[in-house]
Design a protein around this motif. Sequence first.
Motif, PDB file in Angstrom:
ATOM      1  N   VAL A  43      25.214 -54.072 -37.048  1.00  0.00           N
ATOM      2  CA  VAL A  43      25.507 -55.072 -36.483  1.00  0.00           C
ATOM      3  C   VAL A  43      27.153 -55.348 -36.220  1.00  0.00           C
ATOM      4  N   GLU A  44      27.649 -54.326 -37.152  1.00  0.00           N
ATOM      5  CA  GLU A  44      29.205 -54.138 -36.860  1.00  0.00           C
ATOM      6  C   GLU A  44      29.956 -55.465 -37.632  1.00  0.00           C
ATOM      7  N   ASP A  45      29.212 -56.223 -38.590  1.00  0.00           N
ATOM      8  CA  ASP A  45      29.933 -57.471 -39.013  1.00  0.00           C
ATOM      9  C   ASP A  45      29.045 -57.747 -40.384  1.00  0.00           C
TER      10      ASP A  45
ATOM     11  N   LEU B  35      27.525 -61.250 -40.364  1.00  0.00           N
ATOM     12  CA  LEU B  35      26.123 -61.430 -39.408  1.00  0.00           C
ATOM     13  C   LEU B  35      24.924 -60.579 -40.196  1.00  0.00           C
TER      14      LEU B  35
ATOM     15  N   MET C 101      19.707 -58.876 -33.359  1.00  0.00           N
ATOM     16  CA  MET C 101      21.296 -59.455 -33.183  1.00  0.00           C
ATOM     17  C   MET C 101      21.878 -58.206 -32.575  1.00  0.00           C
ATOM     18  N   ALA C 102      21.588 -57.176 -33.086  1.00  0.00           N
ATOM     19  CA  ALA C 102      22.572 -56.067 -32.431  1.00  0.00           C
ATOM     20  C   ALA C 102      22.376 -55.886 -30.973  1.00  0.00           C
TER      21      ALA C 102
ATOM     22  N   ARG D 250      24.485 -58.925 -29.571  1.00  0.00           N
ATOM     23  CA  ARG D 250      25.812 -58.550 -29.506  1.00  0.00           C
ATOM     24  C   ARG D 250      26.356 -57.896 -28.177  1.00  0.00           C
ATOM     25  N   ASP D 251      25.400 -56.939 -28.037  1.00  0.00           N
ATOM     26  CA  ASP D 251      25.616 -55.873 -26.941  1.00  0.00           C
ATOM     27  C   ASP D 251      25.898 -56.521 -25.671  1.00  0.00           C
TER      28      ASP D 251
ATOM     29  N   ASP E 200      26.064 -59.833 -24.932  1.00  0.00           N
ATOM     30  CA  ASP E 200      27.297 -60.838 -24.692  1.00  0.00           C
ATOM     31  C   ASP E 200      28.258 -60.609 -26.091  1.00  0.00           C
ATOM     32  N   PRO E 201      29.154 -59.699 -25.999  1.00  0.00           N
ATOM     33  CA  PRO E 201      30.079 -59.682 -27.257  1.00  0.00           C
ATOM     34  C   PRO E 201      30.962 -60.654 -27.258  1.00  0.00           C
TER      35      PRO E 201
ATOM     36  N   ASP F  60      30.614 -66.257 -30.081  1.00  0.00           N
ATOM     37  CA  ASP F  60      30.743 -66.147 -31.770  1.00  0.00           C
ATOM     38  C   ASP F  60      29.282 -66.207 -32.435  1.00  0.00           C
ATOM     39  N   TRP F  61      28.955 -65.034 -32.672  1.00  0.00           N
ATOM     40  CA  TRP F  61      27.487 -64.892 -33.266  1.00  0.00           C
ATOM     41  C   TRP F  61      27.254 -65.436 -34.797  1.00  0.00           C
TER      42      TRP F  61
END
Length: 688
Positions: free
Chosen positions: A216-218, A221, A235-236, A239-240, A242-243, A246-247
Amino acid sequence: MAGDVPGVTGDSYNAFIGDNLGKLVQAGRIGRVVVNAAPATFQALSGLPPATTIFVGRDAELAQLREAWQHPGPSVIASGLAGIGKTELVLHAAHAAFDGGEFPGGVLFVDLHGYDESRCLTAGQALEHCLRALGVADVPREEQNRSALFRSLLAHRDRMLIVLDNAASSGQVKPLLPGADTHRVAITSRHRLSGLRDAHHLELGTLDRSAATELVEDPTLAELCGNLPLALRIMAALRDEDPAVDWVSELGEASLDVLDDGDSQPVRAAFALSYRALPPDEQRLFRLLAMHPGDDIEVESTAALADVSPTRARRLLRQLRRAHLLEDVEPGWFTFHDLVRDYSRERVLADEPAESRGPAIRRLFEYYATAAEAAATHLNSGSPRKERSARFTDAAGAMAWMARRRRILVVTTLTATEFREHRTTLRLAWALYPFFSRGDYSEDFLATSQFGALAAARAGDPYVECEFRTHIGTAMQHLGRLDDAMRILESARRTSVVLGTRLVQAKACDAIASVLADLGRYDAAIGQATRALRINRKLKDREGIAHSLHVQGVLYSNLGRWEDALAAKRKALTLYQALSDRQRAGIVQVDIADDYTCMGNLDQAAESALTAIETVRGAAAPNAEGMAYQALGVAYHELGRALEAREAFLTAVRKFSECGAAEQAQTIREYLGEMEASPAAKDHAGEV
């Protein structure tokens, strides 16, 4: 409530495995012959679903799993929490092993749905899946026989991998374990399955922080997702798509409820985010689909449920699939992942007003009841052409529609019963009757007849209830429950006398006659059939008269009274032909062929069987076609026309397989297995 109707139990509502409703040709008429089958050749199966491309952090577990498969012996159980990645781990390992040639015999994959009460497979149902994947078209009825056949087939195959996904208990998988150490078994479960004492256990925990963050790169998160693979993948995808959102804040505001066993899990929160990201019309459909019966979801029923056009329904379904909230089954059909289905059920209860839920489910009931009734107009024997619905072009199309939706229709009948929608229950139960009469569906027939009787009783209609009791008795007879059948049918007959419904009384008498014949009480059976014939003649009911004459003819055949049998059956045949009832006319012609065979008039037997084939061809009656080809094969064999006999038998097997008539097909296979060996027999043996 189930106790309102004899024979209905809580377990009855969960049994939806078919059985035969057609006439069986007695084994005693077949004779004894011998054949040597040519050795079968097997192709490696690749029954694995695709594995996800998003898969990290499981190198150690993959290595353990692959290492365990290098050694003979126990099964490997990957256990852990729902959504932990058990299935994906096994799929990645299995694909790698299969591609590397470690399982030359192939891979079998079965999702047991162990944690979903509405879709949970018994061991017997799972065995049916495996046997069909191995090429067995005609599966034995009993679980122990299925298990024995499964192990026997595996004994002759190269090493295979059997993947049993989502097992809830040891008992669910034990009958599926191969008897030899040649093969390997991988099981996934939310439980340890301690009943499999010799198994190698691989318990999965959540991903470590590094692997979860990679998905998820965070790291925040990842932590909010609980490092759970399923939640991380969702979640990934969010994010892809709607980047800019603020997830972290979005996910932090969502409730992290208990998923399964008391531990705090983020899956529901991730599902909530997917749900909240949908436009309102997609949210509404996502909720409503929780009420759809059965596993699979089609466009037309979705349109009815949501009260939209089929075009719009198709678009909405595709949008839900793109959001990973639905999965493809086949073109035009979709399904839920188990956990997403659970979340959908929560949302429909929480977000869809009760005043909206009721009309939605009634629209769905109306769609299936109307469509099933339309199909039934093509399947009701002797139905005038002008009364056949334009919704289907012919009986074959109606039969195919019913067959694809059989389980959905049975579950819809149950659901309508639970909602006390008595009229819908009765419409569905009546509409399904002609479909069940054309194949091997006795357990479904029993269930829907029980629902119909219960609905009629609740609606205060004793006449319809009484007729459904005769259906219950007939279904029980075909399931081998003769004592239960006799009790129900006698009760229905007595009730019909009290009610003064002579039509139902005649049907009950004919049904009782058939059960008495199965019990070997032929004199009593003839008495009941004679009583039914007398009533039908007074009523001037030509269809009833034909049926009673046919029953009488079958009873005379059992007693060896061939001339009496032929006389009764010819009268029945004439009436069925006048009624344009091709299915039943063909079955009577098959019986006449059997009588000629037993009398030694083999040319006449073959001629009658060929006539039966022409009669039922194109009538969407595969069970009757199978019987006709079986009778032809017997006559040809007795005439010494071995090649023609074998071709007729093989065609019969194919026809019976179309309608799940396992016992008839098995009878033919055993017959072929006893035929004298010949070059022609060896050429064809591998087809059976």
